[in-house]
Design a protein around this motif. Structure first.
Motif, PDB file in Angstrom:
ATOM      1  N   GLU A 204     -44.637  50.617 -42.941  1.00 13.91           N
ATOM      2  CA  GLU A 204     -43.573  50.958 -43.582  1.00 13.91           C
ATOM      3  C   GLU A 204     -43.104  52.271 -43.037  1.00 13.91           C
ATOM      4  O   GLU A 204     -43.871  53.237 -43.233  1.00 13.91           O
ATOM      5  CB  GLU A 204     -43.985  51.048 -45.128  1.00 13.91           C
ATOM      6  N   LEU A 205     -41.908  52.429 -42.574  1.00 11.03           N
ATOM      7  CA  LEU A 205     -41.518  53.565 -41.664  1.00 11.03           C
ATOM      8  C   LEU A 205     -40.423  54.193 -42.473  1.00 11.03           C
ATOM      9  O   LEU A 205     -39.936  55.263 -42.204  1.00 11.03           O
ATOM     10  CB  LEU A 205     -41.181  53.393 -40.288  1.00 11.03           C
ATOM     11  N   ALA A 206     -39.606  53.445 -43.381  1.00 14.73           N
ATOM     12  CA  ALA A 206     -38.527  53.842 -43.885  1.00 14.73           C
ATOM     13  C   ALA A 206     -38.561  55.240 -44.511  1.00 14.73           C
ATOM     14  O   ALA A 206     -39.599  55.525 -45.415  1.00 14.73           O
ATOM     15  CB  ALA A 206     -38.162  52.773 -45.005  1.00 14.73           C
ATOM     16  N   PRO A 207     -37.447  55.986 -44.650  1.00 13.99           N
ATOM     17  CA  PRO A 207     -37.485  57.460 -45.067  1.00 13.99           C
ATOM     18  C   PRO A 207     -37.235  57.230 -46.664  1.00 13.99           C
ATOM     19  O   PRO A 207     -36.535  56.158 -47.153  1.00 13.99           O
ATOM     20  CB  PRO A 207     -36.424  58.201 -44.394  1.00 13.99           C
TER      21      PRO A 207
ATOM     22  N   TYR B 287     -35.485  51.283 -40.287  1.00 12.59           N
ATOM     23  CA  TYR B 287     -34.095  51.719 -40.404  1.00 12.59           C
ATOM     24  C   TYR B 287     -33.641  50.405 -41.526  1.00 12.59           C
ATOM     25  O   TYR B 287     -34.171  49.208 -41.382  1.00 12.59           O
ATOM     26  CB  TYR B 287     -33.322  51.377 -39.158  1.00 12.59           C
ATOM     27  N   ASP B 288     -32.403  50.594 -42.278  1.00 11.68           N
ATOM     28  CA  ASP B 288     -32.132  49.655 -43.156  1.00 11.68           C
ATOM     29  C   ASP B 288     -30.743  49.859 -43.445  1.00 11.68           C
ATOM     30  O   ASP B 288     -30.136  51.079 -42.787  1.00 11.68           O
ATOM     31  CB  ASP B 288     -32.832  49.776 -44.408  1.00 11.68           C
ATOM     32  N   HIS B 289     -29.853  49.226 -44.160  1.00  9.87           N
ATOM     33  CA  HIS B 289     -28.522  49.399 -44.467  1.00  9.87           C
ATOM     34  C   HIS B 289     -28.124  48.958 -45.839  1.00  9.87           C
ATOM     35  O   HIS B 289     -26.999  48.736 -46.308  1.00  9.87           O
ATOM     36  CB  HIS B 289     -27.553  48.463 -43.497  1.00  9.87           C
ATOM     37  N   VAL B 290     -29.061  49.109 -46.859  1.00  6.62           N
ATOM     38  CA  VAL B 290     -28.860  49.188 -48.303  1.00  6.62           C
ATOM     39  C   VAL B 290     -28.060  50.112 -48.665  1.00  6.62           C
ATOM     40  O   VAL B 290     -27.168  49.928 -49.400  1.00  6.62           O
ATOM     41  CB  VAL B 290     -30.214  48.642 -49.087  1.00  6.62           C
TER      42      VAL B 290
END
Length: 173
Positions: free
Chosen positions: A79-82, A145-148
């Motif tokens: 899990e690397l998401a900020p 990286y994500d786009h939610v």
């Protein structure tokens, strides 16, 4: 440049992917993403599974509770998401003993031939360009990286556009 043939482990469940050079697209996408993020490709590895709509629908149901096919799914190894919206994710760490234990795993990606082909046709896109876009997208997911959230989406889509542009692929957005 460091040799990187083992950066992507490709598992082909649908033989149509063999004719579409999935492993070549996956390697080029991985090298482009890692180069843009200034990560040593020899230090990391990921797995890409080329499947069909039936298989990806099973996976989408099992892991996301959505009983429908989708184009690409990803499972990050870490899990690397900020926490802060729009911030860059944490960087993955290479194993300092990679020579002994091998490259650090980034995670797994599944991509459906059927959905990719349908979307490429509907969007008037070159199939190989669409596949490459989805692989870049999936690899960025592996890297946190994500786009939610809007700020995260802006960051991720900007990176996708930049990476694809350097690969000679038009802005998908």
């Amino acid at each position: 440049m460091t040799e990187t043939p083992d950066i992507v482990d490709c598992v082909i469940e649908d033989p149509r992917w063999d004719g579409a050079d999935l492993s070549g697209h996956a390697l080029r996408a991985a090298l482009a993403v890692l180069a843009r993020l200034d990560l040593d490709p020899a230090a990391f590895q990921l797995c890409v599974m080329g499947c069909d709509d039936a298989r990806i629908a099973e996976l989408n149901t099992e892991f996301r509770g959505k009983p429908l096919p989708t184009n690409v799914l990803s499972w990050p190894a870490e899990e690397l998401a900020p926490e802060e919206e729009g911030a860059a994710p944490a960087r993955p760490e290479a194993d300092p003993q990679a020579a002994l234990f091998g490259p650090a795993e980034l995670g797994d990606i599944a991509i459906s031939f059927d959905t990719c082909a349908r979307e490429a046709t509907a969007g008037g896109l070159e199939f190989s360009h669409h596949v490459t876009h989805l692989l870049v997208h999936g690899i960025l997911h592996l890297l946190g990286y994500d786009h939610v959230r809007d700020g995260d989406a802006e960051l991720m889509e900007g990176l996708e556009t930049e990476i694809l542009g350097k690969m000679g692929i038009a802005d998908p957005y």
